[in-house]
Every structure is written in C-alpha cells, then in structure tokens.
Design a protein around this motif. Structure first.
Motif, PDB file in Angstrom:
ATOM      1  N   ARG A 874      29.781  61.980  52.069  1.00 43.49           N
ATOM      2  CA  ARG A 874      29.567  63.132  52.958  1.00 43.49           C
ATOM      3  C   ARG A 874      28.157  63.693  52.805  1.00 43.49           C
ATOM      4  O   ARG A 874      27.540  64.131  53.773  1.00 43.49           O
ATOM      5  N   GLU A 875      27.658  63.676  51.575  1.00 46.30           N
ATOM      6  CA  GLU A 875      26.332  64.241  51.324  1.00 46.30           C
ATOM      7  C   GLU A 875      25.222  63.323  51.826  1.00 46.30           C
ATOM      8  O   GLU A 875      24.268  63.776  52.476  1.00 46.30           O
ATOM      9  N   ASP A 876      25.340  62.024  51.527  1.00 49.80           N
ATOM     10  CA  ASP A 876      24.260  61.093  51.837  1.00 49.80           C
ATOM     11  C   ASP A 876      24.451  60.341  53.151  1.00 49.80           C
ATOM     12  O   ASP A 876      23.487  59.805  53.700  1.00 49.80           O
ATOM     13  N   GLY A 877      25.697  60.259  53.601  1.00 43.83           N
ATOM     14  CA  GLY A 877      25.962  59.455  54.788  1.00 43.83           C
ATOM     15  C   GLY A 877      26.176  57.994  54.484  1.00 43.83           C
ATOM     16  O   GLY A 877      26.337  57.179  55.396  1.00 43.83           O
ATOM     17  N   TYR A 878      26.167  57.631  53.203  1.00 45.68           N
ATOM     18  CA  TYR A 878      26.370  56.235  52.818  1.00 45.68           C
ATOM     19  C   TYR A 878      26.918  56.164  51.404  1.00 45.68           C
ATOM     20  O   TYR A 878      26.888  57.148  50.650  1.00 45.68           O
ATOM     21  N   VAL A 879      27.431  54.987  51.034  1.00 49.17           N
ATOM     22  CA  VAL A 879      27.809  54.682  49.659  1.00 49.17           C
ATOM     23  C   VAL A 879      27.065  53.416  49.254  1.00 49.17           C
ATOM     24  O   VAL A 879      26.481  52.734  50.094  1.00 49.17           O
ATOM     25  N   GLU A 880      27.103  53.094  47.971  1.00 50.25           N
ATOM     26  CA  GLU A 880      26.359  51.938  47.477  1.00 50.25           C
ATOM     27  C   GLU A 880      27.235  51.053  46.612  1.00 50.25           C
ATOM     28  O   GLU A 880      28.151  51.525  45.937  1.00 50.25           O
ATOM     29  N   THR A 881      26.917  49.765  46.603  1.00 51.26           N
ATOM     30  CA  THR A 881      27.581  48.838  45.698  1.00 51.26           C
ATOM     31  C   THR A 881      26.875  48.880  44.349  1.00 51.26           C
ATOM     32  O   THR A 881      25.851  49.558  44.175  1.00 51.26           O
ATOM     33  N   ILE A 882      27.401  48.156  43.391  1.00 52.13           N
ATOM     34  CA  ILE A 882      26.804  48.147  42.049  1.00 52.13           C
ATOM     35  C   ILE A 882      25.419  47.515  42.046  1.00 52.13           C
ATOM     36  O   ILE A 882      24.668  47.679  41.085  1.00 52.13           O
ATOM     37  N   PHE A 883      25.069  46.806  43.118  1.00 45.61           N
ATOM     38  CA  PHE A 883      23.741  46.203  43.192  1.00 45.61           C
ATOM     39  C   PHE A 883      22.836  46.933  44.179  1.00 45.61           C
ATOM     40  O   PHE A 883      21.758  46.451  44.512  1.00 45.61           O
ATOM     41  N   GLY A 884      23.267  48.104  44.631  1.00 46.58           N
ATOM     42  CA  GLY A 884      22.409  48.924  45.467  1.00 46.58           C
ATOM     43  C   GLY A 884      22.524  48.681  46.954  1.00 46.58           C
ATOM     44  O   GLY A 884      21.780  49.282  47.733  1.00 46.58           O
ATOM     45  N   PRO A 976      21.136  38.543  35.045  1.00 52.52           N
ATOM     46  CA  PRO A 976      20.877  39.551  34.025  1.00 52.52           C
ATOM     47  C   PRO A 976      20.755  40.973  34.591  1.00 52.52           C
ATOM     48  O   PRO A 976      20.462  41.895  33.866  1.00 52.52           O
ATOM     49  N   ALA A 977      20.979  41.119  35.884  1.00 52.40           N
ATOM     50  CA  ALA A 977      20.770  42.434  36.501  1.00 52.40           C
ATOM     51  C   ALA A 977      21.761  43.469  36.009  1.00 52.40           C
ATOM     52  O   ALA A 977      21.432  44.643  35.882  1.00 52.40           O
ATOM     53  N   LEU A 978      22.986  43.028  35.702  1.00 52.41           N
ATOM     54  CA  LEU A 978      24.031  43.987  35.381  1.00 52.41           C
ATOM     55  C   LEU A 978      25.039  43.355  34.439  1.00 52.41           C
ATOM     56  O   LEU A 978      25.499  42.229  34.672  1.00 52.41           O
ATOM     57  N   SER A 979      25.369  44.066  33.382  1.00 53.95           N
ATOM     58  CA  SER A 979      26.429  43.645  32.466  1.00 53.95           C
ATOM     59  C   SER A 979      27.655  44.498  32.751  1.00 53.95           C
ATOM     60  O   SER A 979      27.652  45.700  32.526  1.00 53.95           O
ATOM     61  N   MET A 980      28.702  43.871  33.274  1.00 52.72           N
ATOM     62  CA  MET A 980      29.885  44.631  33.660  1.00 52.72           C
ATOM     63  C   MET A 980      30.717  45.019  32.441  1.00 52.72           C
ATOM     64  O   MET A 980      30.699  44.344  31.420  1.00 52.72           O
ATOM     65  N   ARG A 981      31.449  46.113  32.598  1.00 51.54           N
ATOM     66  CA  ARG A 981      32.293  46.600  31.514  1.00 51.54           C
ATOM     67  C   ARG A 981      33.530  45.721  31.331  1.00 51.54           C
ATOM     68  O   ARG A 981      34.193  45.802  30.296  1.00 51.54           O
ATOM     69  N   VAL A 982      33.869  44.958  32.339  1.00 53.78           N
ATOM     70  CA  VAL A 982      35.024  44.064  32.252  1.00 53.78           C
ATOM     71  C   VAL A 982      34.554  42.645  32.552  1.00 53.78           C
ATOM     72  O   VAL A 982      33.623  42.445  33.339  1.00 53.78           O
ATOM     73  N   PRO A 983      35.183  41.652  31.942  1.00 53.11           N
ATOM     74  CA  PRO A 983      34.773  40.271  32.212  1.00 53.11           C
ATOM     75  C   PRO A 983      35.269  39.810  33.578  1.00 53.11           C
ATOM     76  O   PRO A 983      36.349  40.193  34.020  1.00 53.11           O
ATOM     77  N   LEU A 984      34.460  38.989  34.239  1.00 54.48           N
ATOM     78  CA  LEU A 984      34.920  38.331  35.448  1.00 54.48           C
ATOM     79  C   LEU A 984      35.622  37.039  35.056  1.00 54.48           C
ATOM     80  O   LEU A 984      35.213  36.366  34.114  1.00 54.48           O
ATOM     81  N   LYS A 985      36.666  36.709  35.773  1.00 61.00           N
ATOM     82  CA  LYS A 985      37.435  35.506  35.462  1.00 61.00           C
ATOM     83  C   LYS A 985      37.548  34.654  36.710  1.00 61.00           C
ATOM     84  O   LYS A 985      37.806  35.167  37.807  1.00 61.00           O
ATOM     85  N   VAL A 986      37.364  33.354  36.548  1.00 55.28           N
ATOM     86  CA  VAL A 986      37.417  32.414  37.664  1.00 55.28           C
ATOM     87  C   VAL A 986      38.442  31.332  37.360  1.00 55.28           C
ATOM     88  O   VAL A 986      38.450  30.756  36.265  1.00 55.28           O
ATOM     89  N   ASP A 987      39.306  31.068  38.314  1.00 60.43           N
ATOM     90  CA  ASP A 987      40.257  29.965  38.217  1.00 60.43           C
ATOM     91  C   ASP A 987      39.731  28.821  39.057  1.00 60.43           C
ATOM     92  O   ASP A 987      39.465  28.990  40.260  1.00 60.43           O
ATOM     93  N   ALA A 988      39.559  27.659  38.458  1.00 62.99           N
ATOM     94  CA  ALA A 988      39.006  26.506  39.172  1.00 62.99           C
ATOM     95  C   ALA A 988      39.884  25.281  38.951  1.00 62.99           C
ATOM     96  O   ALA A 988      40.279  24.982  37.817  1.00 62.99           O
ATOM     97  N   ARG A 989      40.181  24.609  40.058  1.00 68.29           N
ATOM     98  CA  ARG A 989      40.997  23.401  39.984  1.00 68.29           C
ATOM     99  C   ARG A 989      40.467  22.372  40.958  1.00 68.29           C
ATOM    100  O   ARG A 989      39.856  22.718  41.976  1.00 68.29           O
ATOM    101  N   ALA A 990      40.756  21.104  40.661  1.00 68.52           N
ATOM    102  CA  ALA A 990      40.343  19.996  41.525  1.00 68.52           C
ATOM    103  C   ALA A 990      41.565  19.284  42.070  1.00 68.52           C
ATOM    104  O   ALA A 990      42.575  19.134  41.370  1.00 68.52           O
ATOM    105  N   ALA A 991      41.498  18.862  43.319  1.00 70.26           N
ATOM    106  CA  ALA A 991      42.595  18.120  43.936  1.00 70.26           C
ATOM    107  C   ALA A 991      42.047  17.392  45.162  1.00 70.26           C
ATOM    108  O   ALA A 991      40.878  17.503  45.511  1.00 70.26           O
ATOM    109  N   SER A 992      42.936  16.660  45.809  1.00 67.90           N
ATOM    110  CA  SER A 992      42.524  15.879  46.975  1.00 67.90           C
ATOM    111  C   SER A 992      42.452  16.714  48.238  1.00 67.90           C
ATOM    112  O   SER A 992      41.813  16.313  49.208  1.00 67.90           O
TER     113      SER A 992
END
Length: 998
Positions: A874-884, A976-992
């Motif tokens: 309301r004050e600025d008219g916008y919001v920002e993400t963690i990367f600006g 290296p721009a940002l160290s998050m407070r929580v770890p990111l987790k990725v699930d990766a699998r291979a198939a046809s």
C-alpha cells in the motif's frame, strides 16, 4: 594550506565510480587500437561533472579539499583475519582489467590526489581521513552510498547517495537501519553480508538486529545476556554463533589508523590544469569531453598533444574484484550508475541529463518524448558496399538497434525476409537523439498468391552475403545489440549459424521496471515513452483474407515499417536503460532476465520428442470417457442438449432445475464459469460436478492429445514450445504453441499425457523438481522457526503442521489429517479464504475459518509477514522478491473493496511465488556452465521448464553423473547472492518418459 575548522573535505569512493561507469554504458573501444575504454570514459565524465559543480562557488557548499580513494587490491588485512572474506567474488571482466590503471592515470590528469594503500580497503582510507578531518573541525562529505561507510556518519561527516540525489546524515541512517551510525558496526556484525561473505548470525535480519541492539545496547552486552532471549531459535543461534558475530565485527569495523602517504593538507583542491587533462583525454580519444574541458579551461585543444599513457594488463593492472562494484550496487538496491551529481548541487543537477541516473532518466524521457520520428528518412540498403558502411558505423559506435522481419511468428520455421539496423553515435552525441535507421530486404517476392511463392523482387542483397556480414556484427562482443523481444531474433539467427553476443532487450527492461503496471510490447512502449504510434503491421501487410506474409509486402512499405522498429527500439533503450539504474533494478535485469534469453532460445531449439501413438490412443480413451459422461449428464438433466453450450447449460441449471446462486452475464445469459460450477458442486449438486469433469476431459483431448501431433516440427520431428519471459507479473515463465505448463498432474489423464513425452533412443529424460519451494521461501522470508527447523531436519512439513495444529502425533498420523494440513499450508500462500478452504476440504465454512485462525495462532510470523507485506504494498505500490524483483500493484488502494482485496491477496503471494521463480531462473542460468565444467556438455541438454521442474535429455551412460550436478546447481541456485535460512531440496529421477521421471 593547513586544514582547519570551516574547511570541507570531499572523499570520493573511486572504486565505486569505476564499476558504476563500467556497468552504466555500452562497451566502448578506442578507435585507433580497439583498447577497451568504456569505464574510463564513464569515470571521466562522472568526475568532470562532480568537479565542475564543486568548483562553482555560486551555489551550495564548495569543497576546499578533495581526494579520490581506490582499493589497492582484494588482498587486505581482513583476509588474514578470515580467509573466506570476499571469497565468493569473481574476477573482473577481461575488458575491465586494463582500465583500472588508466582510471588512476585519469584521476591524476584531473589534478586530484589518487590514493590507495596496500593491505587496506578504500573504506578504511576514507574512514581515516574522515576522522582526521573531523578532529580539526572540518566538515566531510563522502561521495558514496555504501552502507559500510554509514558507521562514519556524525554531525559533521555526511554521505551523499548519488543514486537518490540526497544527503545521508544521522536521521537517514536511523530511518533506514533503525540504529544510529555508532551501532551500525554491531548491526552488521549480527546480520552479516553475503556479498562480502561476512558470516554474521544465521536467521538475524536487519530489523531483528536493530530490535536487539535497542534492547541490549551493544553487541557484547547482547552476547553476554543471550540466555535471556525468549525466542528459542533466536536464543540458540546467538549463543551458538557468538564467536562468529565477534569475528564479523572485526571484519565490518573500518580502520581509522591507516598509514597515509598524503596528509590532509596535501588534499587541497587545486585549480584544474586544462592542458594536462586535455592531453590525457586526447590520448583516450574522448572527443566530446575534450571539447567541454577545452571550453571550460579556455584552451585550444588542437595545440595540445596527446599524453603518453601506460596500459597495464594481468597482475600489473591492479583492481578490486568484479563484485566490488556489485556490492556497491547492492547497497543502493542494485543500481548501476551514470554520472552522479555533486552533493553540493543536488537540486541544481536535477534535469541536467548528466547528474544521476534519475536526472538522466528524466532528461531522456523529456528528450525522446518530444523528438519526432520521420519514417520517410529511412534508408533501403540494396547494395553490399552500403551495408558494409552501416555495419562499420555500428561497430565504431559500439551500439546498434536490430530487428528481423520474417514470414512467420514461429522462429523455428520462419524464413528471414530482411533485417533492420538503427545507429546513434553515442560517442559523439551522448544524448543519442540523432538516430538513423535502414532496412535490408533479402527475400521479398512479387506475385501475391502465386502458388510458387512469386519471384524475388529486384535489387536485393544475396542473403548469404548479407548474413556473412551480419554474423561479424552480431557476434562482435564490443558492440551492444539492442532488440525488442530478442529471443525470437536470437533463435532465428542461431538457425543461420549466428550466435548473438552482448545484447539488451527493451521488452525485458520494461518488464523489470513495470511488471504489473502495463504491457511490454513495442507499440505500447513507444506510445508510453516516445509519444509515437508506430506503423501497424496490418497497415503494410493487410489483415484477414486480404492479408499477406511480410515477404509479399512492397519494399518501400517494408522499409518504413521495419526500419521504424529498429529506430523505436533503440530510442526505447535510451529511455529505459537509465530507468533501471535510477530504480535500483539493474541487478534484476542483468542476472535474472537478460541471461535467460540465450538459455531459453537454446531450449526451444532443442525441443522434445513425443510418441504420436500414445497420444492417438489417449484421444480415443478420452473420447469414450467424455461420451460416457455425456450420457450421465443427459440422464441427470432429463433431456439431451449441447453440453458445450454455456447458454443451454445455464438454462438447464438455473432455469429448468432452479439451482441457487445463478447470475447473468452482460449478454443476459446465465454464467456457467468454472467457479460457478465448482460452487454448485460443493453444495452437493451432482450435475455441475459431471459438467466440470466432462470439461476437463474434453479440454485435455482438444488441447493436448489431439493438438500435440500438429506441433511436431517437419524437420526435427520434435515439439518446440515457446517460452515467454514477460507475460506474468511474478517472474514465472509461461509457454505456448504448445502450452506445456498447464498439463494437469493431479489426475490420471494428465499423467498419461506426460507418458507421451519420451527420450530418444540411447537417452533418458531426467526430471529435477524443487520440493515445496514456495513453503521454503515462506519460511525464509517470514522467519517462521517451526517451519525452518522442520525443513532443516528433513521432517514431513505437512505432518508437522498437522501435529502443531491438531495435536496429533506425526507417527501414525491419519492421511486425512495430513491432507487438511497440506491444503492449509499451500492455501495460506495463495491467500485462501475460509470459503475457499471449505470448498477444497468439503467442510463447513465455520470449521475452515477455525482452521485458518488456529494456523495463524500456531505460526504468528506468517500473519506478521502478511500484514507487513500488505502495508508495504500500500505504501510503495509494489512488493519485492528476495532477489529484488519488483511486482507492481497500482490498484492496491482502489476504492473498490473487491479489487483492493484481490490486489492484497496477490501482493502477499507475489514475493513467495516470484522468489521461487527467481530461484529456478538462477538455476537455469547457472546450469549449462556447470554441466560444461563437469565434462557433460552436449551430452546433457536442458529441454523444458515447467513451474518448479526442469527436464533434461541425458545420454544413458551419463545419467548417474548428471543427476548430482543438476541437483547441486538447483539446490545452491541462490548462492552466492543469498544464503537461505532453509535448505532447498530437489528430487531428480531418470526414466524413458516424462511421467515416470517425475
């Protein structure tokens, strides 16, 4: 002259000037030998402006003493204290290396002290001089916006923020950081600095640090009384990382005892030595500034010989790491810079066009908004020699507007009809207002409607000769190419063996500046910024049945239309480039938008294979299921009707059956939208539920199983989707032709469609998907201890939420309880209401309301986040993400309650969804260099991006090696721009196929 009370010392952060100059302007080389001099040129113009104002005694404060301070190198005493200090800094670009020494020579040519001290940073030297000057009663102005220098601010020491044209004194430091300057060291010790790799205390942000220092006074008192802190997570962090905080304090505290080669008295501001400066400028071949200096100093430049300058490469070219400039930008919201205004003349400088990014932006908007565009002045280039002249001019200028014309909107199948160039002599005319443009026709045809395509029109350059010359220009990294929606042109050129190097995209610039405010198409941008309505495509090619493709447009009409595109694009660049710097959004554009152009173009070119037989079989199955639903619908309705007709359906539901909640559209028909049907189904009405199911099946059939085979490329035999970078407000990508983002995965039919996306023989598809990334981002930005700990410990987040809310043990938890918690977890992110949650869980609205209320009681930080985000919006008219990234909500203050409420919900979600989108963008940008480094190169190819998932095609033998690399890049994408407070987790699998890999 001995410095005394009443004197005024200006200390310029020279290293900050270097990087602002380097990032603000297109590449520039010395004409005689190709030496990179863009940063030198920008630095000289900035310093001349500063000195011109400083020596003007008619207005404001005039300095008596003046010095420019540089970093000697990145090896300082802080490295001895903490070896990891600034360890994440990258080396400066190769073209910047020789300019460090030249800029030091430039400073001396300006008759100014050029000061650096081995083993110390520029900030330490500035601190030492500032305290010495203060001790003798002099005033000090530090020309910088670096937060590290704010600890020096006192009643007589001020800073000047050249990005925002304002002084930074005691009130401004307190307003920005919540603490006075003398506590800035302790605040920075607690918070740390990811740019400089100062560790701080994990989980402590600036607001929390300010609150702690307000309560406990100083860092040591806080550390000694940490056991009194009520918040468990905060207390544990401060106790466990106390020594790390003390180390951080050593790193951020500026030294005020640097051994100085020149004392204060040696910094007296001497008169300008015109011949000395002109000699240097002539050696650099800076014609415009040479003339300005000659005029100001009353010198005849023609009589002054160029000075001999020394060009240093390698280790001799001493300079700070690349991110030193980035760090300075970070402190101003990521702004790059054009010439900053004098702090003594901030008000005078506004509107001069040379003072700051803000004033430059204002000047450019005014200039180009009033400039007339004459489409009759455009040139048609039909001769190779003339084309060579234009390309030579573009290379000499270092800046060119570029656009292509084709016979199709599909870059994978379009044929090149011609291209256009626009040139502004930016070196001789910095305003760039004098722009000339030309069109190069290549394959225009005669004989509209000729089945053979018509014969080629006369006097066109052979496409092969033109492309040979275009290749030299577009692949030249010293020339900045400017385009609108460059990805199309990039992919088209790549099909012709040309890889565009060094570019800007005006569409993406607008997107970064005004996401949520306006569209970013060229015509709209032209009308908004240039007050010019471009020629419409239909005006030259016709429309409907009488329309033709561009290769059948007469060349004179084509020239006016095509050259105008390049002209307008270059003018838009002139206007939008300083806007990015003025708004502090350069880093968003440079790191999240521009790099994706080539990444996405490569992905689109690769495409993916589909199995037509699977799709054909699925079409048959869906047709049978849809027919069965239709029979059930007819029985429930008591008559046969066209199920696909909204009018007939509305008459059945609200006319014949008299179901509640009916409303009519503007046309007088009953509304049968998905939300209306879902609401009726939630109330227990069976027919609307069947209609919803039928619509889903028929949409899957028409949109995917029937349509996908039609998208198979005739040559590659693969499907090539097209990604849009600028079509959502939050930064999420969208895809079209075909849209692969909307294939449902929560029902069996949608998953079956994914089985049709297959790997080619000898390969596997690898799907790498972020796990609950938006919840992890929420835990990070809202600082929710329970969520943070659960993610750190790898606990089932939905089961943990259910346990917190309903008091049910995680072990043996009923699936229904966990499902409710999951719905609330994800619903909260999207601002779900009690009504929406009730529908989703098929429960009473009052019960859903109790769930939401209890959720906020258990996780109060989420409510705090929501309230503060709405307030900021309301004050600025916008919001920002963690990367600006900035997401605008111009209607957040609407007088219409429903519009206002919608904007508030969107504003709450946008930083979460937008941050997740930014993370995957960073992963995509970092992915291919990481694969190349791992020796995987072309054997692992990134094909698709769908929401939080990346899909790769990998050679069978490389799957086991590729998955860890892919996973590592994605999980560490914020660094290296940002160290998050929580770890990111990725699930990766291979198939046809895609479904099995997901």
């Amino acid at each position: 002259m001995t410095m005394k009370k009443g004197d005024h010392l200006f200390l310029v952060d020279g290293s900050g000037f270097i990087f602002r100059a380097f990032h603000a302007l297109p590449p520039l080389t010395r004409k005689s030998d190709g030496l990179p001099v863009g940063a030198v040129s920008g630095f000289c113009n900035m310093l001349w402006k500063l000195l011109t104002d400083a020596r003007d005694t008619s207005v404001g404060v005039t300095p008596t003493h003046f010095a420019v301070i540089f970093d000697y190198s990145s090896k300082t005493f802080r490295k001895e204290i903490y070896d990891a200090y600034k360890a994440n800094r990258s080396a400066p670009p190769e073209e910047l290396v020789p300019q460090f020494g030249l800029i030091r020579q430039a400073t001396r040519a300006f008759n100014l002290p050029c000061i650096e001290t081995e083993g110390f940073e520029a900030d330490d030297i500035i601190a030492t001089y500032a305290r010495q000057a203060e001790a003798v009663g002099a005033d000090v102005t530090i020309v910088s916006s670096d937060k590290d220098l704010m600890q020096l601010v006192t009643s007589t020491v001020h800073m000047y923020d050249s990005m925002k044209d304002k002084q930074i004194g005691l009130p401004e430091v307190i307003e920005k950081w919540g603490v006075p300057p003398e506590k800035m060291i302790d605040l920075q010790a607690l918070v740390g600095d990811s740019v400089d790799n100062v560790p701080g205390i994990p989980g402590i942000g600036p607001k929390t640090a300010a609150q702690l220092l307000e309560e406990y006074g100083d860092l040591e008192t806080l550390l000694s009384r940490a056991g009194e802190i009520k918040q468990v997570k905060r207390r544990e962090s401060i106790i466990n990382f106390a020594d790390q905080a003390r180390l951080s304090r050593q790193l951020v505290e500026l030294r005020t005892d640097v051994p100085l080669e020149l004392d204060l008295d040696a910094l007296v501001l001497e008169p300008q030595d015109g011949p000395k400066l002109i000699g240097f400028l002539k050696a650099m071949q800076f014609g415009t500034l040479t003339r300005r200096v000659a005029s100001a100093c009353d010198c005849n430049a023609d009589e002054i010989e160029p000075t001999e300058v020394t060009v240093e490469w390698g280790e001799a070219a001493r300079g700070p790491d690349l991110d030193a400039g980035t760090a300075a930008s970070a402190d101003t919201g990521g702004a790059g810079a054009d010439a900053p205004a004098s702090p003594a003349k901030a008000a005078v400088a506004k509107g001069t066009g040379e003072a700051t990014p803000a004033s430059l932006a204002e000047t450019r908007v005014a200039a180009f908004g009033n400039a007339k565009i004459d489409t009759t002045a455009y040139v048609t280039i039909r001769d190779v020699d003339v084309l060579d002249e234009w390309i030579a001019a573009a290379r000499e200028t270092g800046l060119v507007g570029f656009d292509t014309e084709t016979n199709s909107l599909d870059p994978m199948q379009a044929e090149l009809v011609g291209f256009s160039l626009a040139i502004a002599d930016n070196a001789e005319n910095p305003s760039g207002q004098t722009i000339r443009a030309a069109y190069v026709p290549l394959t225009h045809k005669t004989g509209v409607g000729d089945l053979l395509g018509g014969g080629l029109d006369e006097n066109q350059i052979d496409p092969r000769k033109a492309l040979d010359r275009l290749k030299a220009l577009l692949e030249d990294p010293s020339v900045l190419k400017v385009a609108q929606n460059l990805k199309f042109d990039y992919l088209l050129m790549k099909r012709h063996g040309i890889t565009v190097e060094n570019y800007d995209d005006t569409m993406l610039m607008s997107y970064v500046l005004e996401a949520g405010k306006a569209n970013h198409g060229m015509d709209g941008l032209s009308e908004r910024w240039l007050n010019h309505k471009p020629i419409a495509f239909k005006d030259v090619a016709g429309s409907g049945k009488s329309g033709v493709t561009f290769d059948f447009v007469a060349i004179d009409k084509a020239t006016a239309y095509a050259a105008e595109d390049a002209d307008v694009t270059l003018r838009l660049w002139m206007v939008l480039k300083p806007q990015l710097a003025a708004a502090g959004l350069n880093r968003v554009y440079e790191r999240l938008e521009r790099p994706l152009v080539s990444v996405l173009a490569d992905m689109e070119e690769r495409g993916i294979t589909i199995d037509r037989q699977i799709l054909s079989r699925l079409s048959g199955e869906l047709a049978q299921k849809a027919a069965a639903f239709e029979d059930e619908i007819y029985e429930l309705a008591g008559e046969r009707f066209n199920v696909g007709s909204p009018k007939q359906l509305g008459d059945i539901l609200f006319g014949k059956m008299g179901l509640p909640g009916g409303s009519k559209t503007k046309t007088g028909q009953w509304s049968t939208s998905a939300s209306v049907l879902e609401d009726l189904a939630a109330e227990g009405a069976e027919l609307p539920r069947k209609i919803v199911d039928w619509r889903q099946l028929t949409k899957l059939k028409s949109t995917y199983t029937d349509a996908l085979p039609g998208y198979v490329h005739p040559e590659t035999k693969r499907v090539h989707t097209s990604y849009s970078l600028a079509s959502t407000t939050t930064g999420r990508l969208s895809s079209s032709e075909p849209n692969l983002q909307n294939i449902p995965v929560r029902n069996a039919e949608g998953r079956k469609i994914r089985t049709a996306f297959i790997a080619t023989p000898g390969h596997k598809l690898v799907s790498a998907d972020y796990s609950q990334i938006e919840l992890r981002v929420l835990a990070h930005v809202a600082e929710i201890p329970q969520l943070t700990k659960a993610f750190e410990d790898g606990i089932d987040i939905h089961a943990m939420t259910a346990s917190e809310m309903f008091g049910v043990p995680v072990e043996g938890m009923p699936g229904e309880v966990r499902r409710r918690a999951k719905a609330i977890n994800f619903g909260i992110i999207y601002g779900i209401s009690a009504f929406g949650l009730a529908n989703q869980l098929s429960i009473e609205r009052s019960e859903a309301g109790d769930y939401i209320k209890k959720y906020f009681e258990r996780f109060p930080g989420i409510r705090d986040y929501m309230d503060s985000t709405k307030a900021k919006a309301r004050e600025d008219g916008y919001v920002e993400t963690i990367f600006g990234r900035r997401i605008n909500y111009p209607d957040i203050k609407s007088s219409n309650p429903s519009v206002r409420a919608f904007n508030e919900r969107a504003a709450i979600n946008a930083p979460i969804q937008g941050s997740a989108a930014d993370v995957i963008r960073r992963a995509m940008v970092q992915m291919e260099p990481a694969l190349e480094k791992a020796g995987l190169g072309e054997r692992v190819r990134m094909l698709l991006q769908v929401h939080d998932e990346l899909i790769f095609e990998v050679e069978d033998a490389d799957v086991d090696k590729a998955i860890p690399v892919i996973t590592s890049v994605m999980e560490n994408a914020t660094m290296p721009a940002l160290s998050m407070r929580v770890p990111l987790k990725v699930d990766a699998r291979a198939a046809s196929n895609w479904d099995e890999a997901h």
